[in-house]
Scaffold this active site. Structure first.
Site, PDB file in Angstrom:
ATOM      1  N   GLU A 229       0.886  -1.173   0.000  1.00  0.00           N
ATOM      2  CA  GLU A 229       0.000   0.000   0.000  1.00  0.00           C
ATOM      3  C   GLU A 229       0.914   1.211   0.000  1.00  0.00           C
ATOM      4  O   GLU A 229       1.569   1.498   1.008  1.00  0.00           O
ATOM      5  CB  GLU A 229      -0.892  -0.009   1.247  1.00  0.00           C
TER       6      GLU A 229
ATOM      7  N   CYS B  51      -2.236   9.086   2.791  1.00  0.00           N
ATOM      8  CA  CYS B  51      -2.024   8.571   1.443  1.00  0.00           C
ATOM      9  C   CYS B  51      -3.140   9.008   0.520  1.00  0.00           C
ATOM     10  O   CYS B  51      -2.916   9.282  -0.650  1.00  0.00           O
ATOM     11  CB  CYS B  51      -1.924   7.052   1.480  1.00  0.00           C
TER      12      CYS B  51
HETATM   13  P1  NAD Z   1       8.334   4.959   4.478  1.00  0.00           P
HETATM   14  O1  NAD Z   1       8.287   4.212   3.208  1.00  0.00           O
HETATM   15  O2  NAD Z   1       9.444   5.895   4.716  1.00  0.00           O
HETATM   16  O3  NAD Z   1       8.344   3.963   5.721  1.00  0.00           O
HETATM   17  C1  NAD Z   1       7.343   2.980   5.906  1.00  0.00           C
HETATM   18  C2  NAD Z   1       7.903   1.862   6.752  1.00  0.00           C
HETATM   19  O4  NAD Z   1       8.938   1.187   6.025  1.00  0.00           O
HETATM   20  C3  NAD Z   1       8.541   2.291   8.065  1.00  0.00           C
HETATM   21  O5  NAD Z   1       8.164   1.351   9.059  1.00  0.00           O
HETATM   22  C4  NAD Z   1      10.031   2.204   7.765  1.00  0.00           C
HETATM   23  O6  NAD Z   1      10.827   1.974   8.914  1.00  0.00           O
HETATM   24  C5  NAD Z   1      10.087   1.014   6.838  1.00  0.00           C
HETATM   25  N1  NAD Z   1      11.248   0.959   5.944  1.00  0.00           N
HETATM   26  C6  NAD Z   1      12.030   1.982   5.523  1.00  0.00           C
HETATM   27  N2  NAD Z   1      12.971   1.532   4.657  1.00  0.00           N
HETATM   28  C7  NAD Z   1      12.768   0.191   4.527  1.00  0.00           C
HETATM   29  C8  NAD Z   1      13.376  -0.823   3.740  1.00  0.00           C
HETATM   30  N3  NAD Z   1      14.384  -0.560   2.918  1.00  0.00           N
HETATM   31  N4  NAD Z   1      12.886  -2.069   3.825  1.00  0.00           N
HETATM   32  C9  NAD Z   1      11.816  -2.348   4.615  1.00  0.00           C
HETATM   33  N5  NAD Z   1      11.201  -1.426   5.389  1.00  0.00           N
HETATM   34  C10 NAD Z   1      11.668  -0.166   5.343  1.00  0.00           C
HETATM   35  O7  NAD Z   1       6.910   5.694   4.559  1.00  0.00           O
HETATM   36  P2  NAD Z   1       6.392   6.721   5.653  1.00  0.00           P
HETATM   37  O8  NAD Z   1       7.128   8.012   5.438  1.00  0.00           O
HETATM   38  O9  NAD Z   1       6.384   6.078   6.994  1.00  0.00           O
HETATM   39  O10 NAD Z   1       4.867   6.899   5.221  1.00  0.00           O
HETATM   40  C11 NAD Z   1       4.447   7.842   4.286  1.00  0.00           C
HETATM   41  C12 NAD Z   1       4.176   7.188   2.930  1.00  0.00           C
HETATM   42  O11 NAD Z   1       3.278   6.101   3.102  1.00  0.00           O
HETATM   43  C13 NAD Z   1       3.493   8.115   1.946  1.00  0.00           C
HETATM   44  O12 NAD Z   1       4.053   7.937   0.663  1.00  0.00           O
HETATM   45  C14 NAD Z   1       2.057   7.642   1.944  1.00  0.00           C
HETATM   46  O13 NAD Z   1       1.328   7.966   0.783  1.00  0.00           O
HETATM   47  C15 NAD Z   1       2.220   6.182   2.158  1.00  0.00           C
HETATM   48  N6  NAD Z   1       1.001   5.611   2.722  1.00  0.00           N
HETATM   49  C16 NAD Z   1       0.259   4.762   1.942  1.00  0.00           C
HETATM   50  C17 NAD Z   1      -0.913   4.220   2.428  1.00  0.00           C
HETATM   51  C18 NAD Z   1      -1.742   3.289   1.597  1.00  0.00           C
HETATM   52  O14 NAD Z   1      -2.573   2.594   2.140  1.00  0.00           O
HETATM   53  N7  NAD Z   1      -1.551   3.211   0.284  1.00  0.00           N
HETATM   54  C19 NAD Z   1      -1.333   4.537   3.712  1.00  0.00           C
HETATM   55  C20 NAD Z   1      -0.560   5.387   4.485  1.00  0.00           C
HETATM   56  C21 NAD Z   1       0.626   5.905   3.978  1.00  0.00           C
END
Ligand code: NAD
Length: 480
Positions: A244, A278
């Site tokens: 997501e 999101c």
């Molecule tokens: P992010 O991608 O920076 O981090 C998300 C998670 O991934 C965190 O727990 C982080 O520690 C982990 N992570 C980071 N690098 C990783 C790697 N290389 N491998 C595995 N895990 C890793 O996102 P964020 O800044 O926490 O959230 C914001 C983003 O999330 C926005 O782009 C938003 O649109 C999206 N979002 C999407 C939805 C949806 O349902 N489509 C919902 C909420 C947020």
């Protein structure tokens, strides 16, 4: 259980710490108010082993018992709601109304998901053969969660995983680990050890999970960029993934709207959770006949009704940006608008001396289509307003993005609203409403907004493998 201190991981049903810790900030004050364990690789290995062990019995536990456990988990969340909501506001920044929606919504999601049943399909039943297709649990799941809705987006993974018969390990965002650690600790009262675990740590912990040979599926919510890393890493062990990811949702406003009546709806579409959503409306396409009216009604509504501040204050409508990294990104969009000479209809100046990471609600007045603020996902309270005049052209502009998460259309002419809505490339298209979610409604992204879906029977199936069994009723019997 105290909600405001003693933050621990849960591994094999036990509270576990680590001498290495990470700080957690209150975004309204930019000050550290808690520390959480920074899990080691060997602690992750222990967690996966316990989850694997627990999978043996949990996967064959009758579905009614699993449902009952989810219901008791929901009760525990509700019984502790006051403490969880206060903690959520403190670590995430969101005001009370948003915290209430998230915490009680999480309980409701647990109950609703508990009522889902995976179908078993008899595809062939004759005197000779019986062929059945059923769903078996995928195994150990790793849930990787972002910081904008830390509880709800963890529950969207925990509930279907447990109902499918999987065991699950939650890794919260390093920015918002506290509520997730607490709810997983609470759940130990109603679940066997190892069925639901939580580990905290940095992004490396996420990488270890996606590469772990004994985790069968990654359920990930986060940015599209990180989603690409997750998918690449999962490829080595052919892990299942549900992704997501980010969005750049368009909203299209038709010329027949009542601008004043619509302004509050459009405001919340874009600025709920301070735009850190999101599914926020991130591009507002307004027909040129009503552009000035809608823009002015938005300015008027925001100026007279909306206050930005500490989510802990009762009169706050929008809290701060959640963390310094995101605050820096949002500052970059403001700077880009200024350096290109785009006009702000409202806001536009960030007071960097404020106590917290506060950003004023800002409307950018008709910037070019190829500007960063239109093309990218700012994930903050800044919205570009754009003019349109030709229906085919606005549909093409709305779809001209790598994203395809959500979209909305607003107008009195329902035929036009539906006609336009059907041409939008997005997982959820809202018509004259927005942000309506349900545990029974599939939610997911098209294009680079994701892979697979959450919620509904379709989302539940993502925690399973298809299995077809075929029985030849006569062969052995006749051979004998
Ligand atoms: P992010 O991608 O920076 O981090 C998300 C998670 O991934 C965190 O727990 C982080 O520690 C982990 N992570 C980071 N690098 C990783 C790697 N290389 N491998 C595995 N895990 C890793 O996102 P964020 O800044 O926490 O959230 C914001 C983003 O999330 C926005 O782009 C938003 O649109 C999206 N979002 C999407 C939805 C949806 O349902 N489509 C919902 C909420 C947020």
């Amino acid at each position: 259980m105290k909600m405001d201190s003693d933050f621990v991981m849960t591994i094999n049903g036990q509270a576990v710490t680590n001498e290495n810790t990470q700080p957690v900030y209150n975004p309204a004050t930019r000050s550290v108010f808690a520390q959480v364990p920074d899990a080691s690789k060997s602690q992750l290995d222990d967690t996966v082993s316990a989850a694997r062990q627990a999978f043996g019995s949990w996967s064959v536990t009758p579905v009614e018992e699993r449902q009952a456990a989810l219901e008791r988990f929901a009760d525990l969340i509700e019984e502790n709601a006051e403490g969880i909501m206060a903690l959520l506001t403190r670590e995430q920044g969101k005001p009370r109304a948003g915290a209430e929606w998230e915490v009680f919504g999480s309980a409701a999601w647990l109950r609703a998901t508990g009522s889902l049943r995976l179908p078993e399909e008899t595809v062939d039943e004759t005197d000779e053969r019986r062929v059945i297709t059923r769903h078996t649990p995928v195994g150990v799941v790793g849930a990787i969660v972002p910081w904008n809705f830390p509880i709800l987006l963890a529950i969207w993974k925990i509930a279907p995983a447990l109902m499918a018969g999987c065991t699950i390990i939650v890794k919260p965002s390093p920015y918002t680990p506290l509520c997730d650690l607490k709810i997983v600790e609470l759940a130990q009262q109603v679940l066997p050890p190892g069925v639901l675990s939580a580990v905290s740590g940095g992004d490396d912990l996420g990488k270890w999970m996606t590469a772990h040979p004994d985790i069968n599926k990654i359920a990930f919510t986060g940015s599209t960029e990180t989603g690409r890393h997750v998918m690449r890493s999962a490829a080595d062990t052919i892990k299942r993934v549900t992704l997501e990811l980010g969005g750049n949702d368009p909203a299209i406003v038709l010329p027949d709207v009542d601008a004043k009546a619509l302004a509050p709806e459009l405001f919340w579409a874009a600025f709920q959770n301070s735009g850190q959503f999101c599914n926020s409306t991130k591009r507002l396409y307004i027909h040129e006949a009503v552009y000035d009216e809608v823009r002015d009604a938005l300015v008027d509504f925001i100026t007279n009704n909306i206050s930005v501040g500490d989510g802990a204050d009762a009169d706050t409508d929008l809290g701060p940006i959640q963390n310094s990294m995101q605050y820096g990104k949002v500052q970059g969009y403001f700077a880009d608008c200024h350096s290109n000479g785009y006009q702000f209809a409202l806001g536009g100046e960030i007071d960097e001396s404020a106590a917290g990471w506060f950003v004023p609600v800002s409307l950018v007045d008709n910037p070019p289509e190829d500007s960063r603020i239109v093309q990218e996902e700012p994930f903050g309270p800044i919205l570009p307003l754009l003019k349109w005049s030709d229906e085919a052209d606005v549909i093409a502009r709305a779809n001209d993005t790598i994203y395809g998460l959500g979209a909305s259309v607003w107008g009195k002419d329902l035929e036009a609203v539906e006609r336009i809505g059907r041409q939008l490339e997005a997982g959820t298209v809202w018509l004259n409403e927005v942000h309506q979610y349900s545990p029974f409604q599939a939610f997911g992204g098209h294009k680079q907004s994701g892979l697979g879906c959450e919620n509904s029977l379709h989302g539940l199936m993502e925690y399973t493998n298809w299995q077809t069994t075929t029985l030849n009723k006569n062969r052995i019997a006749s051979d004998g």
